[in-house]
Motif scaffolding. Structure first.
Motif: not given
Length: 233
Positions: A122-139
């Motif tokens: 959903r994010l890629l479709k809405k934003q149209g481009c990937p991010p520079r970095r992705m930050i998450t918790d340990k899941l």
């Protein structure tokens, strides 16, 4: 182009309808409190009518609000929070950028790799481009989904790094208490879509924290809200 908002067959002026919807989504108020605030101004409208306005016009306004232009320099902070609806656990998955701007959110019954994949798609479709970095918790579901959806993107997984996404849940938690919970997953999804759009509009970025900058930001936000609601400024 997004269609203009139509107020046909509504006996209340558009300015009152837009103001009521703004009060509901902008502040931690339930419908009965909005009803009382309008009554203080001499506007007699039932909370059931307010509910219909919120459901009909909230999404229309949100679609017309200007969104932040996507950028490959963005950093996505992803997190999920459990919300109990009718005794059943649901998970609200959310993504914000480095400035705390809400990018997307989705209500799901799962907290696994498939759910994380759905959010990323959903994010890629809405934003149209990937991010520079992705930050998450340990899941671990995030790492598995990232490897399949956007394997070249840097992923940092650390509890302390993801405070921005975790803190983004707090305003919704306050609303959840004011509304005494949500009644359905679909209702929660509709609410957060409008709630996040309004919050993105009215909350200034971290770089605009002086009193004057905040004042100007709010004036501009209100002008844009009135434009989205198709009412005179």
């Amino acid at each position: 182009m997004t269609k203009p908002v139509s107020y046909k067959r509504h006996r209340f002026p558009p300015q009152i309808i837009a103001h009521a919807v703004w009060l509901y989504f902008r502040f931690p108020l339930n419908l009965r409190l909005v009803e009382e605030m309008l009554l203080e101004r001499g506007i007699v409208v039932s909370y059931e009518t307010l509910r219909r306005w919120v459901m009909k016009f909230g999404s229309s306004y949100a679609r017309r609000l200007r969104r932040k232009a996507p950028s490959p320099r963005d950093i996505w902070h992803l997190d999920e929070v459990v919300i109990t609806i009718a005794g059943q656990q649901h998970w609200l998955w959310r993504a914000v950028d480095q400035d705390g701007y809400g990018l997307d959110e989705i209500v799901q019954t799962r907290r696994d790799t498939k759910a994380a994949q759905r959010l990323l798609k959903r994010l890629l479709k809405k934003q149209g481009c990937p991010p520079r970095r992705m930050i998450t918790d340990k899941l671990g579901s995030y790492a598995a989904a990232r490897r399949q959806i956007m394997p070249r993107i840097e992923h940092r997984s650390h509890k302390g790094l993801n405070n921005r996404a975790e803190n983004s849940h707090l305003p919704l938690r306050r609303r959840e208490r004011a509304m005494q919970g949500f009644r359905s997953p679909g209702g929660l999804q509709r609410f957060v879509g409008v709630f996040s759009a309004v919050r993105n509009l009215f909350i200034p970025t971290r770089s605009r924290r002086s009193a004057l900058a905040i004042h100007l930001h709010r004036l501009n936000a209100m002008a844009e809200w009135k434009s989205a609601a198709c009412i005179a400024a």
